[in-house]
Scaffold this motif. Sequence first.
Motif, PDB file in Angstrom:
ATOM      1  N   VAL A 121       7.345 -27.300  28.053  1.00  0.00           N
ATOM      2  CA  VAL A 121       7.644 -25.879  28.089  1.00  0.00           C
ATOM      3  C   VAL A 121       6.962 -25.275  29.308  1.00  0.00           C
ATOM      4  O   VAL A 121       5.801 -25.558  29.600  1.00  0.00           O
ATOM      5  CB  VAL A 121       7.204 -25.160  26.788  1.00  0.00           C
ATOM      6  N   GLU A 122       7.726 -24.484  30.034  1.00  0.00           N
ATOM      7  CA  GLU A 122       7.250 -23.789  31.224  1.00  0.00           C
ATOM      8  C   GLU A 122       7.097 -22.309  30.856  1.00  0.00           C
ATOM      9  O   GLU A 122       8.074 -21.655  30.507  1.00  0.00           O
ATOM     10  CB  GLU A 122       8.267 -23.979  32.346  1.00  0.00           C
ATOM     11  N   ILE A 123       5.867 -21.818  30.902  1.00  0.00           N
ATOM     12  CA  ILE A 123       5.567 -20.437  30.521  1.00  0.00           C
ATOM     13  C   ILE A 123       5.503 -19.603  31.791  1.00  0.00           C
ATOM     14  O   ILE A 123       4.649 -19.843  32.656  1.00  0.00           O
ATOM     15  CB  ILE A 123       4.236 -20.359  29.750  1.00  0.00           C
ATOM     16  N   ASN A 124       6.392 -18.636  31.924  1.00  0.00           N
ATOM     17  CA  ASN A 124       6.503 -17.842  33.141  1.00  0.00           C
ATOM     18  C   ASN A 124       6.118 -16.393  32.888  1.00  0.00           C
ATOM     19  O   ASN A 124       6.630 -15.761  31.964  1.00  0.00           O
ATOM     20  CB  ASN A 124       7.931 -17.899  33.682  1.00  0.00           C
ATOM     21  N   SER A 159      11.706 -15.402  31.925  1.00  0.00           N
ATOM     22  CA  SER A 159      12.004 -16.229  30.759  1.00  0.00           C
ATOM     23  C   SER A 159      11.326 -17.583  30.876  1.00  0.00           C
ATOM     24  O   SER A 159      11.248 -18.173  31.970  1.00  0.00           O
ATOM     25  CB  SER A 159      13.517 -16.425  30.620  1.00  0.00           C
ATOM     26  N   ASN A 160      10.841 -18.079  29.747  1.00  0.00           N
ATOM     27  CA  ASN A 160      10.279 -19.422  29.711  1.00  0.00           C
ATOM     28  C   ASN A 160      11.398 -20.457  29.736  1.00  0.00           C
ATOM     29  O   ASN A 160      12.560 -20.150  29.427  1.00  0.00           O
ATOM     30  CB  ASN A 160       9.419 -19.601  28.463  1.00  0.00           C
ATOM     31  N   ARG A 164      14.063 -21.961  22.938  1.00  0.00           N
ATOM     32  CA  ARG A 164      13.768 -22.083  21.510  1.00  0.00           C
ATOM     33  C   ARG A 164      14.345 -23.356  20.878  1.00  0.00           C
ATOM     34  O   ARG A 164      14.034 -23.662  19.724  1.00  0.00           O
ATOM     35  CB  ARG A 164      14.231 -20.850  20.762  1.00  0.00           C
ATOM     36  N   GLU A 165      15.145 -24.117  21.639  1.00  0.00           N
ATOM     37  CA  GLU A 165      15.625 -25.395  21.116  1.00  0.00           C
ATOM     38  C   GLU A 165      14.491 -26.414  20.979  1.00  0.00           C
ATOM     39  O   GLU A 165      14.656 -27.458  20.343  1.00  0.00           O
ATOM     40  CB  GLU A 165      16.742 -25.947  22.006  1.00  0.00           C
ATOM     41  N   LEU A 166      13.337 -26.110  21.579  1.00  0.00           N
ATOM     42  CA  LEU A 166      12.161 -26.966  21.402  1.00  0.00           C
ATOM     43  C   LEU A 166      11.511 -26.780  20.036  1.00  0.00           C
ATOM     44  O   LEU A 166      10.813 -27.672  19.544  1.00  0.00           O
ATOM     45  CB  LEU A 166      11.115 -26.650  22.479  1.00  0.00           C
ATOM     46  N   VAL A 167      11.707 -25.616  19.427  1.00  0.00           N
ATOM     47  CA  VAL A 167      11.012 -25.281  18.177  1.00  0.00           C
ATOM     48  C   VAL A 167      11.344 -26.306  17.093  1.00  0.00           C
ATOM     49  O   VAL A 167      12.509 -26.624  16.843  1.00  0.00           O
ATOM     50  CB  VAL A 167      11.399 -23.869  17.711  1.00  0.00           C
ATOM     51  N   LEU A 181      16.560 -20.989  12.220  1.00  0.00           N
ATOM     52  CA  LEU A 181      16.123 -19.666  11.771  1.00  0.00           C
ATOM     53  C   LEU A 181      15.300 -18.944  12.832  1.00  0.00           C
ATOM     54  O   LEU A 181      15.055 -17.738  12.703  1.00  0.00           O
ATOM     55  CB  LEU A 181      15.331 -19.785  10.469  1.00  0.00           C
ATOM     56  N   ALA A 182      14.895 -19.647  13.888  1.00  0.00           N
ATOM     57  CA  ALA A 182      14.250 -18.955  15.012  1.00  0.00           C
ATOM     58  C   ALA A 182      15.200 -17.918  15.596  1.00  0.00           C
ATOM     59  O   ALA A 182      14.789 -16.825  16.011  1.00  0.00           O
ATOM     60  CB  ALA A 182      13.836 -19.957  16.089  1.00  0.00           C
ATOM     61  N   GLY A 183      16.492 -18.230  15.602  1.00  0.00           N
ATOM     62  CA  GLY A 183      17.488 -17.281  16.070  1.00  0.00           C
ATOM     63  C   GLY A 183      17.608 -16.088  15.151  1.00  0.00           C
ATOM     64  O   GLY A 183      17.789 -14.949  15.607  1.00  0.00           O
ATOM     65  N   THR A 184      17.494 -16.319  13.841  1.00  0.00           N
ATOM     66  CA  THR A 184      17.565 -15.217  12.873  1.00  0.00           C
ATOM     67  C   THR A 184      16.392 -14.267  13.042  1.00  0.00           C
ATOM     68  O   THR A 184      16.556 -13.043  13.031  1.00  0.00           O
ATOM     69  CB  THR A 184      17.589 -15.774  11.436  1.00  0.00           C
ATOM     70  N   VAL A 185      15.197 -14.832  13.210  1.00  0.00           N
ATOM     71  CA  VAL A 185      14.001 -13.995  13.413  1.00  0.00           C
ATOM     72  C   VAL A 185      14.140 -13.188  14.695  1.00  0.00           C
ATOM     73  O   VAL A 185      13.821 -11.990  14.739  1.00  0.00           O
ATOM     74  CB  VAL A 185      12.738 -14.874  13.452  1.00  0.00           C
ATOM     75  N   SER A 186      14.628 -13.828  15.756  1.00  0.00           N
ATOM     76  CA  SER A 186      14.818 -13.135  17.025  1.00  0.00           C
ATOM     77  C   SER A 186      15.876 -12.040  16.903  1.00  0.00           C
ATOM     78  O   SER A 186      15.718 -10.938  17.442  1.00  0.00           O
ATOM     79  CB  SER A 186      15.226 -14.152  18.106  1.00  0.00           C
ATOM     80  N   ASP A 187      16.967 -12.326  16.188  1.00  0.00           N
ATOM     81  CA  ASP A 187      18.021 -11.328  15.995  1.00  0.00           C
ATOM     82  C   ASP A 187      17.498 -10.113  15.239  1.00  0.00           C
ATOM     83  O   ASP A 187      17.851  -8.972  15.552  1.00  0.00           O
ATOM     84  CB  ASP A 187      19.202 -11.943  15.233  1.00  0.00           C
TER      85      ASP A 187
END
Length: 403
Positions: free
Chosen positions: A85-88, A92-93, A106-109, A147-153
């Motif tokens: 992961v590249e934190i910028n 965007s990371n 978030r596909e890494l999660v 569900l990371a997408g749900t939380v983000s939404d």
Amino acid sequence: MHVSHLALQDFRSYAHVDVPLGPGVTAFVGRNGQGKTNLVEAVDYLSRLSSHRVAGDGPLVRAGRQQAVVRAAVVKDGRTAVLEVEINVGKSNKGRINKSTLPRVRELVGLVRTVVFSPEDLVLVKGDPGDRRRFLDDLLVLRTPRLAGTVSDLERVLKQRATLLKTAGHARRGSSSQDAALSTLDVWDAHLARVGAELLAERLALVELLRPYVGAAYATVARGAGRDDADIAYKPSFELPASVLAHPAGPDRGELAEALLAELGRRRGDELDRGVCLVGPHRDDLLLSLGRPADPGGGDPEDGPDAAARLPVKGYASHGESWSFALALRLASYDLLRADGDDPILVLDDVFAELDAERRTQLAALVADAEQVLVTAAVPEDVPAALAGARFSVAGGEVRRVE
């Protein structure tokens, strides 16, 4: 699952560091402020794309730099993949697997799963509802990464609704600007009902799965406690109709959405007056309680009327009971993830310094057989004998293997 190699670039205090790891126990020992927690924080960040120490990514990038990189070789079922992961800062990371860039970071999660024990865990008991909501959502996402997408939404919808509520609330009553804001608000109410129902249903189901694990874990770490002494319950922002919760397969998302939409309509006046979203999963809480459950037969009259009553942990529990409950929540998370069929990586970050000798021994015995345990401690004596294994000295920005 375990991490076989960790490499950091401009992450926290490290300009560059490479650490070989392996299954079993690895302890990082060094005085406070030397960077030992930064190492395990990096592994946890790769798992959840968030830190257990800070809310944002900014502090993770070394002072004066604009980018940090966390890279780990992860072994699962005999196969190795390199996750990065590249934190910028201000941008965007980015995420990569075996050097291939992912469409969304978030596909890494969930590709690496961690459970972290740390001194900050007391906020699960003594902190605000937001701390407990985050605990649930982190566990949900580790078990079901989509569900990371749900939380983000949900975060996006709440931000839009809050802006509209302020606009409509400040506009002159009956004006065209207020009518337009209210019309748009109807659309975002529907979005909140849909996304909120999805997350609410998942949280309700998770709490029911987690409850027996919490009771069993508390009985293990608290002196003289039984499996029924600790309990958790989900408290939504409004009372849900009984019919919504009566489905054998779990709460019905459609009915939950209808209930949320109806409550949003009922509370709209209050929301406009205050300019904030008052209904939804962002207002919910996880209730923690201690005490024996009520006896259906009435119990022994000599015990008194409150002998069987449960009491909220926050405000009533002693410091030792609070610590035991916090440990029980983490152990329950670990056991639930393990029941899914894959050992998560356990991170014990300076937690032993906070525990008495008995709880140290109990916790060490409970986690010693995990596939990989990463421990940080200020002095070697803080690492229990049951967690003997590889050891690194951390001092002055250097990480050295102790033979």
